[in-house]
Design a protein around this motif. Structure first.
Motif, mmCIF file in Angstrom:
data_model
loop_
_atom_site.group_PDB
_atom_site.id
_atom_site.type_symbol
_atom_site.label_atom_id
_atom_site.label_comp_id
_atom_site.label_asym_id
_atom_site.label_seq_id
_atom_site.Cartn_x
_atom_site.Cartn_y
_atom_site.Cartn_z
ATOM 1 N N ILE A 64 0.838 -1.194 0.000
ATOM 2 C CA ILE A 64 0.000 0.000 0.000
ATOM 3 C C ILE A 64 0.875 1.247 0.000
ATOM 4 O O ILE A 64 0.504 2.278 -0.551
ATOM 5 C CB ILE A 64 -0.950 0.002 1.219
ATOM 6 N N HIS A 65 2.030 1.183 0.618
ATOM 7 C CA HIS A 65 2.988 2.289 0.617
ATOM 8 C C HIS A 65 4.372 1.684 0.770
ATOM 9 O O HIS A 65 4.523 0.466 0.889
ATOM 10 C CB HIS A 65 2.696 3.279 1.761
ATOM 11 N N PRO A 90 3.871 13.663 7.213
ATOM 12 C CA PRO A 90 3.759 14.164 5.835
ATOM 13 C C PRO A 90 2.297 14.200 5.391
ATOM 14 O O PRO A 90 1.554 13.238 5.604
ATOM 15 C CB PRO A 90 4.573 13.146 5.029
ATOM 16 N N ARG A 91 1.914 15.305 4.774
ATOM 17 C CA ARG A 91 0.571 15.437 4.232
ATOM 18 C C ARG A 91 0.525 15.113 2.750
ATOM 19 O O ARG A 91 -0.557 14.996 2.165
ATOM 20 C CB ARG A 91 0.050 16.861 4.481
ATOM 21 N N THR A 92 1.668 14.999 2.149
ATOM 22 C CA THR A 92 1.797 14.509 0.780
ATOM 23 C C THR A 92 2.831 13.390 0.791
ATOM 24 O O THR A 92 3.617 13.272 1.739
ATOM 25 C CB THR A 92 2.239 15.633 -0.175
ATOM 26 N N GLY A 93 2.843 12.581 -0.235
ATOM 27 C CA GLY A 93 3.732 11.417 -0.243
ATOM 28 C C GLY A 93 4.808 11.505 -1.291
ATOM 29 O O GLY A 93 4.898 10.633 -2.161
ATOM 30 N N TRP A 141 8.787 11.779 -2.844
ATOM 31 C CA TRP A 141 10.027 11.000 -2.670
ATOM 32 C C TRP A 141 10.940 11.682 -1.644
ATOM 33 O O TRP A 141 11.291 12.853 -1.777
ATOM 34 C CB TRP A 141 10.735 10.878 -4.019
ATOM 35 N N HIS A 142 11.326 10.940 -0.609
ATOM 36 C CA HIS A 142 12.221 11.454 0.438
ATOM 37 C C HIS A 142 11.702 12.774 1.022
ATOM 38 O O HIS A 142 12.484 13.651 1.379
ATOM 39 C CB HIS A 142 13.639 11.673 -0.107
ATOM 40 N N GLN A 143 10.399 12.904 1.130
ATOM 41 C CA GLN A 143 9.824 14.195 1.520
ATOM 42 C C GLN A 143 10.309 14.665 2.887
ATOM 43 O O GLN A 143 10.787 15.801 3.031
ATOM 44 C CB GLN A 143 8.294 14.100 1.513
ATOM 45 N N ILE A 144 10.175 13.816 3.909
ATOM 46 C CA ILE A 144 10.599 14.218 5.255
ATOM 47 C C ILE A 144 12.095 14.483 5.275
ATOM 48 O O ILE A 144 12.562 15.470 5.878
ATOM 49 C CB ILE A 144 10.216 13.127 6.281
#
Length: 737
Positions: A519-520, A636-639, A641-644
């Motif tokens: 799922i993720h 994170p509110r969006t998904g 790449w390497h967001q955090i």
């Protein structure tokens, strides 16, 4: 004070440098092209194998060393000849030689390179080429009957330059003039005398460096200081701490003004000693690492320069521009040689910091650093014997008390290679349609007892199984969420599947006995909750509706993913105290996984607690760099790449996650692994809690927590009272410690 004259080819003939003009050149010439185009006429030399001699005397030579070339390596003689076609090492867990040798050869083969020829051999061959052409010319004129087959003279290095650096390289002759046995006056005498002379205060090495940063350090403008001294003990290449002092002059710098005007400075450096990576370590200690310095620099900045600004892959923007050595008995006039600033560094300045270059001209001229070559340099070619090309086809694995000693010349079939056993996945929650497991950052592997192999095809490793040799020895491995090689044709090949790193997708399948879909995903070095759907059931064999519904549920505004991160920093950055802000929303575009597009991304952050750790025995007590650590919660509110990771490492927040090799500080990460027990290739990011709204397949919703893994608890336990300070906030947010 030594004169600022520049030495040309003729020994003793000195000319005063004059202001230089800047003709246009093509962007980023190769090192050899730069050598050919800037340092002399190469009509009689092969343009791809040339060596420029900056200065030459009866007993010494100064050559130009281009970047990405070794000064010398001890394995040259014999180790790369065709006599070594099979390397015998055992497969036992106690053997580390197999991994080391295989990595060396694999890297060389992947790059598609011919044998690397170090400067020591290049200069030897170039001098022979120059002298041979001179002898042949004299014979043609009738002045000498030479046949051009002069014996090659051996040379010794007086000092070395790092592989990625460039500039003056000083060597001495190792033979007598008549080609006989080396004598103490020509080999030991001249070499030893010059080495001793270079260590004296009268000898000066002037380096030019391009560094990250505009020249500001803790509110102080380093450009206004002029020459200043940095004295800081550093470790040599064997780990012994020694005193080191370097003089620096931050000549000019610029603040960031868009992608084409990054913050950077031009720095002059004069080391008083010749310690291991001395200038690189001292500049990194001033928070101005050299561009391209992977060992002590900033990984994200180096990658940006390589991807968007044409910085060569193995280039370190450090150039030995002028070398002055006091007189010795063998060389009574001393040495004073200059190497014009390298083409690639000049193009970096012209393209991205023209004002810095213009402001630096006067200081460079005063220090005798030429911008343009004086001309008249000798240029010779070096040899690349075909017989010394490495044999990278097979590796022999034998000579072990537990393995047969006889060897065959056949490749062992893939199905007969040793397989690995993996720990089953830890299930946190399971329902009819989905399962939540705990993804570890690393996993245990074990080699079947008595398993061994005789011959292994490197071609197979290069094309499909690059990690196999690394995995032959039991130990810690990163855990993937999913490997694309498991889909399509490769999935049906059991001989291939059993030797790859087993991703979580397959571990969960083996643990539950059912086919699952992700799922993720979680990054390789991260850990925590991983949600998967069962791919078969009421909706048919593909389970598409369940997977699609759960993905939409996780992407809804009501869903939350709460991460715990250990970050580099004390919670304060650019005058902002993030510890006092509580939860705040950070919105900033991030790059995608190809590093090209920039996508909008939003993350909620909470700085929970912070501390500064006491220094280790080998750390500078006055420098807190690498000892500041904070606990941060992220949602994170969006998904992306390497967001955090990108948001925390951004210039606004300035707190990179510990262990983040893509966006963090490599020197800090190395320090944590060495001194504070951080696991190798670990990213200190843990998905502690996942909540999703209810659907027809998840009932009242999903709310699952993953306890902090042992390695992060152990790290927090060694940070004094940081864990106790963070515990109330963590428990309030549903983080299980």
């Amino acid at each position: 004070m030594l004169t600022t004259a520049i030495a040309t080819l003729t020994v003793g003939s000195l000319r005063t440098p004059s202001p230089r003009r800047f003709p246009s050149r093509s962007l980023r010439p190769s090192p050899m092209e730069a050598s050919s185009s800037r340092y002399g006429d190469t009509a009689n030399a092969a343009s791809d194998r040339t060596v420029t001699i900056l200065q030459r005397g009866p007993r010494h030579v100064v050559a130009y060393k281009p970047p990405a070339v070794l000064s010398h390596h001890s394995g040259w003689a014999g180790s790369r000849s065709n006599k070594v076609s099979l390397l015998d090492y055992c497969v036992c867990a106690s053997s580390s030689a197999l991994t080391r040798i295989s990595k060396t050869y694999m890297k060389a083969a992947k790059r598609g390179e011919l044998p690397e020829v170090p400067m020591l051999q290049r200069v030897r061959d170039a001098l022979h080429d120059i002298d041979s052409r001179g002898v042949a010319t004299e014979g043609a004129d009738g002045k000498d009957g030479g046949d051009g087959d002069a014996q090659k003279r051996r040379v010794n290095l007086v000092h070395r330059l790092d592989r990625g650096a460039s500039g003056c390289l000083l060597l001495t002759y190792a033979d007598d003039e008549d080609g006989g046995r080396p004598s103490s006056s020509t080999m030991m005498g001249d070499t030893a005398q010059l080495i001793e002379a270079m260590s004296s205060d009268e000898s000066i090495k002037t380096y030019v460096a391009l560094v990250r940063g505009e020249g500001m350090l803790r509110g102080e403008n380093l450009v206004e200081r002029g020459w200043f001294e940095v004295s800081r003990p550093i470790k040599d290449d064997v780990g012994e701490t020694k005193d080191a002092t370097t003089l620096f002059n931050f000549v000019a710098g610029q603040a960031e003004a868009g992608p084409d005007r990054p913050r950077m400075s031009l720095v002059l450096a004069k080391p008083k000693e010749g310690r291991f990576h001395q200038i690189r370590k001292h500049l990194a200690g001033l928070s101005h690492p050299i561009l391209g310095d992977n060992a002590h620099g900033h990984s994200k900045t180096n990658r940006e320069w390589k991807e968007t600004r044409n910085l060569p892959g193995e280039r370190i923007a450090l150039h030995l521009a002028r070398l002055r050595v006091r007189p010795t008995v063998g060389i009574p006039g001393g040495v004073d040689a200059s190497a014009p600033v390298a083409d690639d560094m000049l193009e970096m300045l012209r393209a991205h910091a023209p004002d810095v270059l213009e402001a630096s001209l006067t200081a460079l001229e005063e220090e005798g650093v030429p911008i343009e070559p004086d001309g008249g340099y000798e240029v010779g070619t070096y040899d690349l014997p075909e017989s010394e090309c490495p044999r990278l086809c097979v590796v022999s694995l034998a000579h072990c008390s537990d393995c047969p000693s006889a060897l065959n010349d056949s490749v062992v079939p893939r199905a007969e290679l040793p397989a690995f056993e993996y720990e089953p996945a830890t299930v946190l929650h399971r329902s009819e349609h989905y399962v939540v497991v705990d993804k570890p950052p690393v996993g245990e592997t074990s080699l079947h007892a008595g398993a061994w192999t005789r011959l292994l095809s490197f071609d197979t490793i290069f094309l499909t199984h690059r990690d196999f040799l690394h995995n032959l020895l039991p130990g810690k491995l990163q855990v993937l969420c999913h490997n694309s090689k498991w889909s399509g044709d490769a999935r049906s090949d059991s001989a291939k599947r059993r030797h790859d790193i087993r991703p979580m997708l397959q571990r969960v399948r083996d643990t539950t006995g059912r086919t699952v879909n992700l799922i993720h995903r979680l990054d390789r070095g991260a850990s925590g909750c991983l949600l998967l759907s069962f791919a078969e059931g009421a909706d048919g064999p593909d389970g598409c509706r369940v997977t699609r519904t759960l993905i939409e549920s996780m992407q809804s505004p009501e869903a939350t993913k709460t991460y715990v991160a250990l970050v580099d920093g004390d919670g304060k950055w650019n005058g902002i105290d993030y510890l006092s802000k509580g939860w705040f929303t950070f919105s900033n575009p991030v790059k995608d996984e190809w590093g090209k597009a920039r996508e909008e991304a939003v993350t909620e952050l909470l700085f929970v607690a912070s501390t500064v750790l006491p220094p280790a025995d080998d750390e500078d007590p006055d420098n807190p760099e690498g000892r500041r650590v904070s606990v941060v919660l992220a949602r994170p509110r969006t998904g992306r790449w390497h967001q955090i990771r990108q948001h925390l490492a951004s210039g606004t927040v300035g707190h990179a996650i510990l262990g983040d090799s893509s966006h963090g500080r490599s020197r800090t990460n190395r320090s944590w692994k060495k001194r504070r027990g951080m696991m190798k290739e670990r990213t200190c990011l843990h998905l502690s809690r996942v909540t999703c709204p209810g659907t027809e397949y998840s009932g009242g919703g999903i709310d699952v927590s993953s306890p902090l893994p042992d390695d992060m608890r152990r790290m927090l336990g060694g940070m004094g009272g940081l864990l106790d300070e963070a515990r109330p906030a963590l428990e309030r947010e549903g983080v299980v410690i």
